[in-house]
Design an enzyme around this catalytic site. Sequence first.
Site, PDB file in Angstrom:
ATOM      1  N   ARG A  62       0.838  -1.212   0.000  1.00 31.92           N
ATOM      2  CA  ARG A  62       0.000   0.000   0.000  1.00 31.92           C
ATOM      3  C   ARG A  62       0.869   1.257   0.000  1.00 31.92           C
ATOM      4  O   ARG A  62       0.514   2.271  -0.591  1.00 31.92           O
ATOM      5  CB  ARG A  62      -0.923  -0.020   1.225  1.00 31.92           C
ATOM      6  CG  ARG A  62      -1.946  -1.162   1.145  1.00 31.92           C
ATOM      7  CD  ARG A  62      -2.905  -1.107   2.294  1.00 31.92           C
ATOM      8  NE  ARG A  62      -3.646   0.130   2.267  1.00 31.92           N
ATOM      9  CZ  ARG A  62      -4.295   0.576   3.336  1.00 31.92           C
ATOM     10  NH1 ARG A  62      -4.266  -0.100   4.472  1.00 31.92           N
ATOM     11  NH2 ARG A  62      -4.975   1.703   3.273  1.00 31.92           N
ATOM     12  N   ASP A  95      -2.517   7.683   3.401  1.00 31.34           N
ATOM     13  CA  ASP A  95      -1.650   8.256   2.361  1.00 31.34           C
ATOM     14  C   ASP A  95      -1.374   9.723   2.708  1.00 31.34           C
ATOM     15  O   ASP A  95      -2.002  10.282   3.604  1.00 31.34           O
ATOM     16  CB  ASP A  95      -2.314   8.134   0.963  1.00 31.34           C
ATOM     17  CG  ASP A  95      -3.624   8.930   0.864  1.00 31.34           C
ATOM     18  OD1 ASP A  95      -4.680   8.309   0.656  1.00 31.34           O
ATOM     19  OD2 ASP A  95      -3.584  10.170   1.029  1.00 31.34           O
ATOM     20  N   HIS A 110      -6.046   7.597  11.638  1.00 34.92           N
ATOM     21  CA  HIS A 110      -5.731   6.165  11.584  1.00 34.92           C
ATOM     22  C   HIS A 110      -4.267   5.904  11.268  1.00 34.92           C
ATOM     23  O   HIS A 110      -3.908   4.795  10.892  1.00 34.92           O
ATOM     24  CB  HIS A 110      -6.631   5.464  10.551  1.00 34.92           C
ATOM     25  CG  HIS A 110      -8.049   5.353  11.014  1.00 34.92           C
ATOM     26  ND1 HIS A 110      -9.102   5.098  10.159  1.00 34.92           N
ATOM     27  CD2 HIS A 110      -8.604   5.475  12.246  1.00 34.92           C
ATOM     28  CE1 HIS A 110     -10.232   5.043  10.852  1.00 34.92           C
ATOM     29  NE2 HIS A 110      -9.963   5.294  12.112  1.00 34.92           N
ATOM     30  N   GLY A 176     -16.002  11.193   1.040  1.00 30.12           N
ATOM     31  CA  GLY A 176     -15.324   9.959   0.645  1.00 30.12           C
ATOM     32  C   GLY A 176     -15.192   8.935   1.745  1.00 30.12           C
ATOM     33  O   GLY A 176     -14.219   8.174   1.788  1.00 30.12           O
ATOM     34  N   THR A 177     -16.200   8.858   2.625  1.00 32.89           N
ATOM     35  CA  THR A 177     -16.139   7.850   3.678  1.00 32.89           C
ATOM     36  C   THR A 177     -17.480   7.156   3.818  1.00 32.89           C
ATOM     37  O   THR A 177     -18.535   7.770   3.673  1.00 32.89           O
ATOM     38  CB  THR A 177     -15.718   8.454   5.041  1.00 32.89           C
ATOM     39  OG1 THR A 177     -15.766   7.438   6.048  1.00 32.89           O
ATOM     40  CG2 THR A 177     -16.599   9.627   5.442  1.00 32.89           C
ATOM     41  N   SER A 178     -17.421   5.843   4.097  1.00 28.60           N
ATOM     42  CA  SER A 178     -18.674   5.070   4.259  1.00 28.60           C
ATOM     43  C   SER A 178     -19.279   5.300   5.640  1.00 28.60           C
ATOM     44  O   SER A 178     -20.367   4.814   5.932  1.00 28.60           O
ATOM     45  CB  SER A 178     -18.369   3.577   4.076  1.00 28.60           C
ATOM     46  OG  SER A 178     -17.373   3.164   5.032  1.00 28.60           O
TER      47      SER A 178
HETATM   48  N1  APR Z   1     -15.659  10.240  -4.571  1.00 31.66           N
HETATM   49  C1  APR Z   1     -16.363  10.253  -3.406  1.00 31.66           C
HETATM   50  N2  APR Z   1     -16.624   9.141  -2.678  1.00 31.66           N
HETATM   51  C2  APR Z   1     -16.142   7.977  -3.168  1.00 31.66           C
HETATM   52  C3  APR Z   1     -15.408   7.875  -4.373  1.00 31.66           C
HETATM   53  C4  APR Z   1     -15.162   9.083  -5.079  1.00 31.66           C
HETATM   54  N3  APR Z   1     -14.475   9.088  -6.238  1.00 31.66           N
HETATM   55  N4  APR Z   1     -15.082   6.560  -4.574  1.00 31.66           N
HETATM   56  C5  APR Z   1     -15.593   5.879  -3.523  1.00 31.66           C
HETATM   57  N5  APR Z   1     -16.240   6.732  -2.687  1.00 31.66           N
HETATM   58  C6  APR Z   1     -16.936   6.424  -1.443  1.00 31.66           C
HETATM   59  C7  APR Z   1     -17.566   5.051  -1.367  1.00 31.66           C
HETATM   60  O1  APR Z   1     -18.901   5.094  -1.879  1.00 31.66           O
HETATM   61  C8  APR Z   1     -17.557   4.783   0.137  1.00 31.66           C
HETATM   62  O2  APR Z   1     -18.720   5.325   0.736  1.00 31.66           O
HETATM   63  O3  APR Z   1     -15.947   6.437  -0.424  1.00 31.66           O
HETATM   64  C9  APR Z   1     -16.339   5.568   0.626  1.00 31.66           C
HETATM   65  C10 APR Z   1     -15.166   4.671   0.979  1.00 31.66           C
HETATM   66  O4  APR Z   1     -15.580   3.901   2.082  1.00 31.66           O
HETATM   67  P1  APR Z   1     -14.548   2.860   2.721  1.00 31.66           P
HETATM   68  O5  APR Z   1     -13.937   2.045   1.645  1.00 31.66           O
HETATM   69  O6  APR Z   1     -15.265   2.184   3.851  1.00 31.66           O
HETATM   70  O7  APR Z   1     -13.381   3.803   3.290  1.00 31.66           O
HETATM   71  P2  APR Z   1     -13.385   4.634   4.651  1.00 31.66           P
HETATM   72  O8  APR Z   1     -14.752   5.145   4.971  1.00 31.66           O
HETATM   73  O9  APR Z   1     -12.293   5.623   4.546  1.00 31.66           O
HETATM   74  O10 APR Z   1     -12.975   3.510   5.732  1.00 31.66           O
HETATM   75  C11 APR Z   1     -12.789   3.956   7.043  1.00 31.66           C
HETATM   76  O11 APR Z   1     -12.019   1.745   7.657  1.00 31.66           O
HETATM   77  O12 APR Z   1     -10.766  -0.080   7.115  1.00 31.66           O
HETATM   78  C12 APR Z   1     -10.790   1.041   7.882  1.00 31.66           C
HETATM   79  O13 APR Z   1      -8.913   2.186   8.651  1.00 31.66           O
HETATM   80  C13 APR Z   1      -9.666   1.945   7.505  1.00 31.66           C
HETATM   81  O14 APR Z   1      -9.639   4.341   7.486  1.00 31.66           O
HETATM   82  C14 APR Z   1     -10.358   3.205   7.037  1.00 31.66           C
HETATM   83  C15 APR Z   1     -11.709   3.112   7.694  1.00 31.66           C
END
Ligand code: APR
Length: 235
Positions: A62, A95, A110, A176-178
């Site tokens: 990564r 990153d 994180h 950009g977070t779930s």
């Molecule tokens: N623009 C906006 N949102 C986007 C895009 C984009 N181009 N591509 C994907 N997404 C959204 C997805 O729909 C999703 O809701 O970004 C989100 C990514 O969600 P996750 O993959 O769950 O990432 P994140 O929310 O950062 O995860 C939180 O989980 O595994 C742990 O430590 C890890 O920091 C991470 C934490």
Amino acid sequence: MKPAIDTKKIVVLSGAGISAESGIPTFRDSGGLWHQHDLREVATPEGWARNPQLVLDFYNERRAVAAAAEPNAAHLALAALEQRFDVVILTQNIDDLHERAGSTNVIHLHGELAWARGTSAKRLRRRIDAAPIMLGDLCEDGSQLRPDIVWFGEPVERMDAACAEILTASKFLVVGTSLTVFPVASLVKKARWHAEKVLCALDVERRPAGYTLLRGAAGKIVPGLVQRWLADAPR
Ligand code: APR
């Protein structure tokens, strides 16, 4: 008594989605990292105890992907906000694309790929940038180096600082977070009722109360939002 909000202060909470358009995989989208790897094996203290080489390989890969990536329009727009606002970026991302885009106040909730730390109680940190960590790479105190990343089940040390920043923000952007990983996901509820709250997402099961939803890719949505905020910035 809650502190007054600062009309010049903007806080952003970002997740893996903001780096997706830079070519860095997210976790839970189809094809995401947690569909390719078992997080229990590569992102928990138990996984590290069972097979540290597997964990080092996962984060070395990564780190290489992140080092080869470039900030995208969303990172660059958030950095431009600093021309007229005091901006704090709270990121779940490990990153350094926010910093490479020019953001100067980034809190990594994180951890960071660019840093390693010892495995003794002293937790001595060392900047490694894009270098891999190998078994046998030791910290000054003789303990094995590990990624300076918060694994599942480990405490998120900067939560209090994050909450304090949000409390005085006049604008709060979540992008950009779930919003599925706690305690960080609970930060959406920390913004003041009279602060402007915006959620930028591709797909939203539920919009948090009081948030404006901007549906779309961060690289397309965030620059337009930033342009509007800069145009309306307090003189
Ligand atoms: N623009 C906006 N949102 C986007 C895009 C984009 N181009 N591509 C994907 N997404 C959204 C997805 O729909 C999703 O809701 O970004 C989100 C990514 O969600 P996750 O993959 O769950 O990432 P994140 O929310 O950062 O995860 C939180 O989980 O595994 C742990 O430590 C890890 O920091 C991470 C934490």
